[in-house]
Design a protein around this motif. Sequence first.
Motif, short mmCIF file in Angstrom:
data_model
loop_
_atom_site.label_atom_id
_atom_site.label_comp_id
_atom_site.label_asym_id
_atom_site.label_seq_id
_atom_site.Cartn_x
_atom_site.Cartn_y
_atom_site.Cartn_z
N LEU A 39 -0.55 -4.54 -4.28
CA LEU A 39 0.44 -4.04 -3.33
C LEU A 39 -0.16 -3.74 -1.95
N ARG A 40 -1.24 -2.99 -1.91
CA ARG A 40 -1.84 -2.62 -0.62
C ARG A 40 -2.32 -3.85 0.14
N ASP A 41 -3.00 -4.76 -0.55
CA ASP A 41 -3.49 -5.97 0.11
C ASP A 41 -2.35 -6.81 0.67
N LEU A 42 -1.27 -6.91 -0.10
CA LEU A 42 -0.13 -7.71 0.36
C LEU A 42 0.52 -7.08 1.59
N PHE A 43 0.69 -5.76 1.57
CA PHE A 43 1.29 -5.11 2.74
C PHE A 43 0.39 -5.23 3.97
N ASN A 44 -0.91 -5.12 3.78
CA ASN A 44 -1.82 -5.28 4.91
C ASN A 44 -1.75 -6.70 5.46
N ALA A 45 -1.63 -7.69 4.58
CA ALA A 45 -1.50 -9.08 5.03
C ALA A 45 -0.19 -9.28 5.79
N LEU A 46 0.89 -8.67 5.30
CA LEU A 46 2.18 -8.79 5.99
C LEU A 46 2.14 -8.11 7.36
N LYS A 47 1.40 -7.03 7.48
CA LYS A 47 1.24 -6.38 8.78
C LYS A 47 0.46 -7.27 9.73
N GLY B 289 2.50 -10.04 11.16
CA GLY B 289 3.62 -9.63 12.00
C GLY B 289 4.96 -9.60 11.29
N VAL B 290 4.95 -9.58 9.98
CA VAL B 290 6.20 -9.53 9.22
C VAL B 290 6.75 -8.10 9.19
N ILE B 291 5.87 -7.14 8.94
CA ILE B 291 6.27 -5.73 9.00
C ILE B 291 5.50 -5.08 10.14
N LEU B 292 6.03 -3.98 10.64
CA LEU B 292 5.40 -3.30 11.77
C LEU B 292 4.07 -2.69 11.36
N LYS B 293 3.13 -2.69 12.28
CA LYS B 293 1.80 -2.17 12.00
C LYS B 293 1.80 -0.67 11.76
N SER B 294 2.87 0.02 12.14
CA SER B 294 2.95 1.47 11.94
C SER B 294 3.25 1.83 10.48
N TYR B 295 3.62 0.86 9.66
CA TYR B 295 3.93 1.15 8.25
C TYR B 295 2.65 1.49 7.50
N ASN B 296 2.69 2.60 6.75
CA ASN B 296 1.56 3.05 5.95
C ASN B 296 1.82 2.68 4.49
N PRO B 297 1.04 1.75 3.94
CA PRO B 297 1.30 1.28 2.57
C PRO B 297 0.80 2.22 1.47
N GLU B 298 0.65 3.50 1.74
CA GLU B 298 0.23 4.44 0.70
C GLU B 298 1.31 4.59 -0.37
N LYS B 299 2.55 4.48 0.05
CA LYS B 299 3.68 4.68 -0.83
C LYS B 299 4.68 3.56 -0.61
#
Length: 86
Positions: free
Chosen positions: A42-50, A53-63
């Motif tokens: 999950l964390r790796d995928l959200f970091n890759a999406l950030k 440019g798919v999701i905003l860089k301000s999103y914190n993938p902790e939760k």
Amino acid sequence: MSSYHLTSEELMLVYLTFLARDEEGHSEYFTQWFDNGGQGRLRDLFNALKEKGVILKSYNPEKYVPNDIEFNSHFLKAWFKSSGEM
């Protein structure tokens, strides 16, 4: 959509996130993916999406809270255009 160079796992996470939002109400699909091995990625995928440019860089993938994930407006426009959904 091809300009984002999404992997199959990233695309699956985006799709599951849209399904898990309150408007759709199908969080059981994400839960099944998460319980069957998605948790570790999950964390790796959200970091890759950030980074893509798919999701905003301000999103914190902790939760993972589907309604709190802010997608890039250009990505959303391309997503809905290519999916035929409005």
